[in-house]
Design an enzyme around this catalytic site. Structure first.
Site, PDB file in Angstrom:
ATOM      1  N   ASP A   1       0.878  -1.174   0.000  1.00 60.03           N
ATOM      2  CA  ASP A   1       0.000   0.000   0.000  1.00 60.03           C
ATOM      3  C   ASP A   1       0.918   1.226   0.000  1.00 60.03           C
ATOM      4  O   ASP A   1       1.595   1.501   0.997  1.00 60.03           O
ATOM      5  CB  ASP A   1      -0.889  -0.022   1.251  1.00 60.03           C
ATOM      6  CG  ASP A   1      -1.814   1.180   1.335  1.00 60.03           C
ATOM      7  OD1 ASP A   1      -1.599   2.170   0.593  1.00 60.03           O
ATOM      8  OD2 ASP A   1      -2.747   1.144   2.160  1.00 60.03           O
TER       9      ASP A   1
ATOM     10  N   TYR B   1      -9.438  14.799  -6.442  1.00 58.45           N
ATOM     11  CA  TYR B   1      -8.511  14.166  -7.401  1.00 58.45           C
ATOM     12  C   TYR B   1      -7.736  15.227  -8.183  1.00 58.45           C
ATOM     13  O   TYR B   1      -6.513  15.165  -8.300  1.00 58.45           O
ATOM     14  CB  TYR B   1      -9.310  13.273  -8.342  1.00 58.45           C
ATOM     15  CG  TYR B   1      -8.502  12.591  -9.411  1.00 58.45           C
ATOM     16  CD1 TYR B   1      -7.627  11.550  -9.102  1.00 58.45           C
ATOM     17  CD2 TYR B   1      -8.616  12.968 -10.749  1.00 58.45           C
ATOM     18  CE1 TYR B   1      -6.894  10.908 -10.091  1.00 58.45           C
ATOM     19  CE2 TYR B   1      -7.886  12.327 -11.746  1.00 58.45           C
ATOM     20  CZ  TYR B   1      -7.026  11.299 -11.415  1.00 58.45           C
ATOM     21  OH  TYR B   1      -6.299  10.667 -12.392  1.00 58.45           O
TER      22      TYR B   1
HETATM   23  N1  LIG Z   1      -7.127   6.138 -16.933  1.00 62.24           N
HETATM   24  C1  LIG Z   1      -7.142   7.434 -17.156  1.00 62.24           C
HETATM   25  O1  LIG Z   1      -7.944   7.957 -17.970  1.00 62.24           O
HETATM   26  C2  LIG Z   1      -6.169   8.341 -16.451  1.00 62.24           C
HETATM   27  C3  LIG Z   1      -6.074   9.672 -16.877  1.00 62.24           C
HETATM   28  C4  LIG Z   1      -5.146  10.506 -16.268  1.00 62.24           C
HETATM   29  C5  LIG Z   1      -4.340  10.027 -15.259  1.00 62.24           C
HETATM   30  N2  LIG Z   1      -4.465   8.733 -14.846  1.00 62.24           N
HETATM   31  C6  LIG Z   1      -3.556   8.274 -13.775  1.00 62.24           C
HETATM   32  O2  LIG Z   1      -2.742   7.236 -14.298  1.00 62.24           O
HETATM   33  C7  LIG Z   1      -2.398   6.328 -13.257  1.00 62.24           C
HETATM   34  C8  LIG Z   1      -2.779   4.899 -13.643  1.00 62.24           C
HETATM   35  O3  LIG Z   1      -4.162   4.894 -13.938  1.00 62.24           O
HETATM   36  P1  LIG Z   1      -4.950   3.618 -14.476  1.00 62.24           P
HETATM   37  O4  LIG Z   1      -6.071   4.149 -15.294  1.00 62.24           O
HETATM   38  O5  LIG Z   1      -4.015   2.599 -15.034  1.00 62.24           O
HETATM   39  O6  LIG Z   1      -5.582   3.153 -13.090  1.00 62.24           O
HETATM   40  P2  LIG Z   1      -5.953   1.707 -12.540  1.00 62.24           P
HETATM   41  O7  LIG Z   1      -7.007   1.930 -11.519  1.00 62.24           O
HETATM   42  O8  LIG Z   1      -6.203   0.761 -13.654  1.00 62.24           O
HETATM   43  O9  LIG Z   1      -4.602   1.308 -11.847  1.00 62.24           O
HETATM   44  C9  LIG Z   1      -4.173   1.892 -10.660  1.00 62.24           C
HETATM   45  C10 LIG Z   1      -3.423   0.827  -9.896  1.00 62.24           C
HETATM   46  O10 LIG Z   1      -3.038   1.388  -8.631  1.00 62.24           O
HETATM   47  C11 LIG Z   1      -3.290   0.408  -7.643  1.00 62.24           C
HETATM   48  N3  LIG Z   1      -3.473   1.042  -6.339  1.00 62.24           N
HETATM   49  C12 LIG Z   1      -4.567   1.716  -5.903  1.00 62.24           C
HETATM   50  N4  LIG Z   1      -4.374   2.108  -4.626  1.00 62.24           N
HETATM   51  C13 LIG Z   1      -3.140   1.679  -4.268  1.00 62.24           C
HETATM   52  C14 LIG Z   1      -2.370   1.772  -3.088  1.00 62.24           C
HETATM   53  N5  LIG Z   1      -2.832   2.407  -1.983  1.00 62.24           N
HETATM   54  N6  LIG Z   1      -1.142   1.221  -3.062  1.00 62.24           N
HETATM   55  C15 LIG Z   1      -0.669   0.566  -4.151  1.00 62.24           C
HETATM   56  N7  LIG Z   1      -1.342   0.448  -5.301  1.00 62.24           N
HETATM   57  C16 LIG Z   1      -2.569   0.988  -5.353  1.00 62.24           C
HETATM   58  C17 LIG Z   1      -4.542  -0.322  -8.121  1.00 62.24           C
HETATM   59  O11 LIG Z   1      -4.691  -1.575  -7.491  1.00 62.24           O
HETATM   60  C18 LIG Z   1      -4.303  -0.408  -9.609  1.00 62.24           C
HETATM   61  O12 LIG Z   1      -3.612  -1.578  -9.964  1.00 62.24           O
HETATM   62  C19 LIG Z   1      -3.110   6.841 -11.997  1.00 62.24           C
HETATM   63  O13 LIG Z   1      -2.221   7.657 -11.277  1.00 62.24           O
HETATM   64  C20 LIG Z   1      -4.242   7.676 -12.575  1.00 62.24           C
HETATM   65  O14 LIG Z   1      -4.684   8.663 -11.672  1.00 62.24           O
HETATM   66  C21 LIG Z   1      -5.365   7.874 -15.415  1.00 62.24           C
END
Ligand SMILES: NC(=O)c1ccc[n+]([C@@H]2O[C@H](COP(=O)([O-])OP(=O)(O)OC[C@H]3O[C@@H](n4cnc5c(N)ncnc54)[C@H](O)[C@@H]3O)[C@@H](O)[C@H]2O)c1
Length: 261
Positions: free
Chosen positions: A61, A155
Site C-alpha cells: 500500500d 482528485y
Molecule cells: N485512466 C485514465 O484515464 C487516467 C487519466 C489521467 C491520469 N491517470 C492516472 O494514471 C495512473 C494509472 O491509472 P490507471 O487508469 O491505469 O488506473 P488503474 O485503476 O487501472 O490502476 C491503478 C493501480 O493502482 C493500484 N493502487 C490503488 N491504490 C493503491 C495503493 N494504496 N497502493 C498501491 N497500489 C494501489 C490499483 O490496485 C491499480 O492496480 C493513476 O495515477 C491515474 O490517476 C489515469
C-alpha cells in the site's frame, strides 16, 4: 519499438498489477530493465510480475510509509539498487461528486494515494538511487486539473499538487543526478473492467472528450508508456521539473474544424 536501452537498470513501478502501470513495466522489461511491480492488489501483482522476466511483484500500500520502505528495501537488495521510479499508483477512487458531498475521509484518501505516496516512494528510493549515482523519477499527474474538472475536486487538487511537488523534487534532486519529471495523461482506456465508471458511463465521457481533442480517439496505456520510457531514458537527461501532457490535444481550438476532407 524494443531495444536494450534499460539493460542493467532497475525500475520500480507502483500500481502495476494491471492498467497503465503493468504496460509501463512490460515496456521497460522488453527493453532490458529488471522490474519491480508494487500494488495493493496482492495476488494480482505477484501474478502479473510472474509474466515478465527479471521481475518481482511486491504487495504494497503506497500510502503506508512502513510498507513503502520495506518494499523498496526488498527491491534494492534483490536487484542491487534502484535507477527508475514510476509513481503510477493513483486514481479518483469514486465517480465524480459535488464537492459539498465529498466525505472528509475520502478527500484524505485521494490526497494520500495521488500525492503523499509520491513523496513516500521518492524518499524511500533515494538511498538506493544515490548508490547508483543518480536516477529517474516519473510522477503520473493527470489532465484533470489542467482542463478543470468539476466533480473531481479532491482528485484534480491532488494531481495539480503532483505537478508542484514534481518541480520541488526536481530542484532538490537534480544536483544529485536524479531527474524528476511528470506526465499528465488524458483519458486512457485501460483494458480491465472499470473500477470507477461503468463501461456505459466511460463511453459517454469518452465521446465528450474526443469531441474536444485534436486526436479523435481515447488514449491507450501504451500511448503513455512511450512518454514514460522517454523520461526514464538518457534521452531526457537535460529535463527536470517538466510535465509532458499526453492527452490527444485536449482543448486545442480549431478555426478550420471540418475543413479537411
Ligand atoms: N485512466 C485514465 O484515464 C487516467 C487519466 C489521467 C491520469 N491517470 C492516472 O494514471 C495512473 C494509472 O491509472 P490507471 O487508469 O491505469 O488506473 P488503474 O485503476 O487501472 O490502476 C491503478 C493501480 O493502482 C493500484 N493502487 C490503488 N491504490 C493503491 C495503493 N494504496 N497502493 C498501491 N497500489 C494501489 C490499483 O490496485 C491499480 O492496480 C493513476 O495515477 C491515474 O490517476 C489515469
Amino acid at each position: 519499438m524494443s531495444g536494450n536501452r534499460f539493460e542493467g537498470k532497475v525500475a520500480i513501478i507502483t500500481g502495476a498489477a494491471w492498467g497503465m502501470g503493468f504496460q509501463h513495466a512490460t515496456r521497460l522489461s522488453e527493453e532490458g530493465a529488471s522490474v519491480v511491480l508494487l500494488d495493493i492488489q496482492a495476488e494480482r501483482v505477484v501474478d502479473s510480475a510472474s509474466k515478465l522476466p527479471r521481475s518481482l511483484g511486491i504487495p504494497c500500500d503506497v500510502t503506508r510509509a512502513d510498507q513503502v520502505a520495506a518494499a523498496l528495501e526488498q527491491a534494492a537488495s534483490r536487484f542491487g539498487g534502484i535507477d527508475i521510479l514510476v509513481n503510477n499508483a493513483g486514481g479518483s477512487l469514486a465517480a465524480p461528486r459535488p464537492l459539498w458531498e465529498l466525505p472528509e475521509d475520502y478527500y484524505d484518501r485521494v490526497l494520500a494515494l495521488n500525492l503523499k505516496a509520491h513523496w513516500l516512494c521518492v524518499r524511500a528510493a533515494l538511498p538506493a538511487m544515490r548508490s547508483r549515482g543518480g536516477g529517474k523519477v516519473i510522477n503520473i499527474a493527470s489532465f484533470a486539473p489542467l482542463i478543470g474538472s468539476g466533480g473531481m475536486a479532491a482528485y484534480a487538487g491532488a494531481k495539480m499538487g503532483v505537478i508542484g511537488q514534481t518541480r520541488s523534487m526536481a530542484a532538490e534532486l537534480g544536483p544529485l543526478g536524479i531527474n524528476v519529471n511528470a506526465i499528465a495523461p488524458g483519458l486512457i482506456d485501460v483494458p480491465h473492467e472499470k473500477v470507477v465508471f461503468s463501461r456505459e458511463d466511460f463511453e459517454k465521457t469518452a465521446a465528450d472528450h474526443i469531441a474536444r481533442q485534436a486526436i479523435k480517439r481515447v488514449g491507450t496505456p501504451n500511448d503513455i508508456s512511450g512518454a514514460v520510457l522517454y523520461l526514464a531514458s538518457s534521452d531526457s537527461d537535460f529535463m527536470a521539473g517538466q510535465v509532458l501532457i499526453v492527452d490527444g490535444g485536449h482543448g486545442l481550438f480549431n478555426f478550420a474544424e471540418g475543413w479537411a476532407k
